[in-house]
Design a protein around this motif. Structure first.
Motif, mmCIF file in Angstrom:
data_model
loop_
_atom_site.group_PDB
_atom_site.id
_atom_site.type_symbol
_atom_site.label_atom_id
_atom_site.label_comp_id
_atom_site.label_asym_id
_atom_site.label_seq_id
_atom_site.Cartn_x
_atom_site.Cartn_y
_atom_site.Cartn_z
ATOM 1 N N GLU A 171 9.514 -10.413 54.619
ATOM 2 C CA GLU A 171 8.763 -9.459 53.949
ATOM 3 C C GLU A 171 8.353 -8.439 54.424
ATOM 4 O O GLU A 171 7.924 -8.582 55.697
ATOM 5 N N PRO A 172 8.133 -7.034 53.935
ATOM 6 C CA PRO A 172 7.556 -6.041 54.601
ATOM 7 C C PRO A 172 6.355 -6.524 55.336
ATOM 8 O O PRO A 172 5.503 -7.121 54.506
ATOM 9 N N ASP A 173 5.895 -6.084 56.320
ATOM 10 C CA ASP A 173 4.871 -6.613 57.108
ATOM 11 C C ASP A 173 3.962 -5.189 57.479
ATOM 12 O O ASP A 173 4.400 -4.516 58.296
ATOM 13 N N TYR A 174 2.797 -5.043 56.654
ATOM 14 C CA TYR A 174 2.073 -3.761 56.944
ATOM 15 C C TYR A 174 0.547 -4.312 57.613
ATOM 16 O O TYR A 174 -0.492 -3.447 57.224
ATOM 17 N N GLU A 175 0.415 -5.341 58.102
ATOM 18 C CA GLU A 175 -0.864 -6.018 58.438
ATOM 19 C C GLU A 175 -1.378 -4.998 59.784
ATOM 20 O O GLU A 175 -0.734 -4.811 60.566
ATOM 21 N N TRP A 176 -2.661 -4.562 59.706
ATOM 22 C CA TRP A 176 -3.121 -3.780 60.789
ATOM 23 C C TRP A 176 -3.627 -4.759 62.002
ATOM 24 O O TRP A 176 -3.863 -5.914 61.634
ATOM 25 N N VAL A 177 -3.517 -4.232 62.991
ATOM 26 C CA VAL A 177 -3.792 -5.232 64.348
ATOM 27 C C VAL A 177 -4.457 -4.048 65.453
ATOM 28 O O VAL A 177 -4.495 -3.031 65.413
ATOM 29 N N ILE A 178 -4.989 -5.090 66.307
ATOM 30 C CA ILE A 178 -5.472 -4.171 67.514
ATOM 31 C C ILE A 178 -4.869 -5.067 68.756
ATOM 32 O O ILE A 178 -4.730 -6.078 68.819
ATOM 33 N N SER A 179 -3.992 -3.991 69.518
ATOM 34 C CA SER A 179 -3.062 -4.546 70.370
ATOM 35 C C SER A 179 -3.749 -4.654 71.897
ATOM 36 O O SER A 179 -4.355 -3.688 72.337
ATOM 37 N N LEU A 180 -3.761 -5.858 72.298
ATOM 38 C CA LEU A 180 -4.331 -6.153 73.546
ATOM 39 C C LEU A 180 -3.227 -6.379 74.471
ATOM 40 O O LEU A 180 -2.248 -7.317 74.443
ATOM 41 N N SER A 181 -3.059 -5.689 75.565
ATOM 42 C CA SER A 181 -1.857 -5.470 76.333
ATOM 43 C C SER A 181 -2.205 -5.480 77.952
ATOM 44 O O SER A 181 -3.317 -4.927 77.993
ATOM 45 N N ARG A 182 -1.393 -6.013 78.559
ATOM 46 C CA ARG A 182 -1.466 -5.913 80.157
ATOM 47 C C ARG A 182 -0.191 -5.940 80.907
ATOM 48 O O ARG A 182 0.905 -6.331 80.291
ATOM 49 N N ALA A 183 -0.061 -5.128 82.151
ATOM 50 C CA ALA A 183 1.030 -5.156 82.958
ATOM 51 C C ALA A 183 0.955 -6.759 83.577
ATOM 52 O O ALA A 183 0.064 -7.171 83.921
ATOM 53 N N VAL A 184 2.345 -7.386 83.535
ATOM 54 C CA VAL A 184 2.366 -8.468 84.291
ATOM 55 C C VAL A 184 3.728 -8.422 85.391
ATOM 56 O O VAL A 184 4.211 -7.560 85.199
ATOM 57 N N GLN A 185 3.543 -9.438 86.417
ATOM 58 C CA GLN A 185 4.418 -9.508 87.296
ATOM 59 C C GLN A 185 5.571 -10.552 86.811
ATOM 60 O O GLN A 185 5.245 -11.819 86.579
ATOM 61 N N LEU A 186 6.744 -10.085 86.940
ATOM 62 C CA LEU A 186 7.759 -11.081 86.281
ATOM 63 C C LEU A 186 8.787 -11.282 87.462
ATOM 64 O O LEU A 186 9.100 -10.394 88.428
#
Length: 307
Positions: A171-186
């Protein structure tokens, strides 16, 4: 002769009565003035004490809300830490499947987390949950949270609220979020490269910490980013021009503490706290009415003094 005596006697008695009345009136007037001055003094003392107690109550309330927000933020950062340091780091992508670990962490925190995803530095999905398939027009590498993570790889980053619509859903998804992000070593086939780990926090989970909080009858609490953008306002569409102007000043100067702002005949008290780990500011705004002793309490106090 007797008539004259009677006349002067009556006149003297009349003067004595008038003088007695004058003394009584002067004493009464002096007593009333003294009582009024005492009443005013006691009222001012009581008013100052009441205002001080209200200020302390507001300060404690905002401090408690700030503690709750910081605790929530720290818990979400710990989810990111567990994913990186205990699941992703030092594991070879060619021989490791992260899906089960992602699923377990998502299910344990799904009341607060919308989605979890791991990307290469080019924006390709390595693993995600609960949905894994990117939309055709999705371009995570173009998102601000993605770019900020690679640009400042030593920190975790919190975005402003937005609609994250990266993955295919039924279904269409319009939920608001706060993005927690980080750089990682792969690690892949022995070669090391950068990637981005994303934990999308449900905005509704964050706002629950603030929606039931209030300051007085007309006060409110809001949160702004270090760039002056609104993170939360009780009625975001109707946030006042004064709030926005003050928000910009907070962001520019990084002010924390308690401040009185006078605008015409009104006075607003703003208590500002720094929200841990995020660079955000929690602002408690109180109106003039909440800074004064309520009129009915003041009237009762004055009546009580006279009685």
């Amino acid at each position: 002769m007797n008539g004259n005596k009677t006349f002067w006697s009556e006149k003297l008695r009349s003067r004595q009565i008038t003088l007695r009345n004058l003394i009584w009136l002067s004493f009464t007037l002096a007593s009333v003035i003294a009582i009024c001055l005492m009443g005013r003094t006691f009222y001012q003392l009581f008013s100052d004490q009441s205002i001080k107690q209200n200020e302390q109550t507001r300060e404690l309330l905002i401090s408690q809300i700030n503690t709750n927000i910081s605790s929530y933020i720290q818990n979400m950062m710990e989810v990111s830490d567990v994913l990186y340091y205990h699941v992703i780091k030092d594991q070879d992508l060619e021989s490791t499947d992260f899906r089960e670990a992602f699923r377990l962490l998502y299910n344990s925190n799904k009341s607060n987390i919308k989605s979890i995803a791991l990307f290469t530095s080019e924006g390709e999905v390595i693993c995600a949950g609960p949905n894994e398939v990117l939309k055709e027009d999705a371009a995570p590498e173009g998102q601000e949270w993605f770019q900020e993570s690679l640009k400042h790889s030593e920190n975790q980053h919190f975005s402003t609220p937005h609609v994250q619509n990266l993955f295919e859903t039924q279904e269409p998804d319009y939920e608001w979020v706060i993005s927690l992000s980080r750089a990682v070593q792969l690690t892949k086939g022995g070669e090391v490269s950068q990637g981005v780990l994303l934990v999308d926090l449900k905005y509704s989970g964050f706002t629950r910490l603030l929606q039931e909080a209030s300051i007085g009858d007309k006060g409110h609490i809001y949160v702004v980013s270090g760039d002056g953008e609104l993170i939360y306002h009780p009625i975001k569409q109707q946030s006042t021009r004064q709030d926005m102007e003050f928000t910009a000043a907070v962001a520019r100067e990084g002010k924390v503490g308690t401040f009185l702002e006078r605008r015409g005949h009104s006075v607003q008290e703003r208590v500002i706290k720094m929200v841990g780990y995020t660079g955000w500011y929690l602002v408690g705004n109180s109106s003039s009415a909440d800074l004064q002793l309520p009129g009915n309490r003041g009237n009762l106090l004055i009546v009580g003094i006279f009685l």
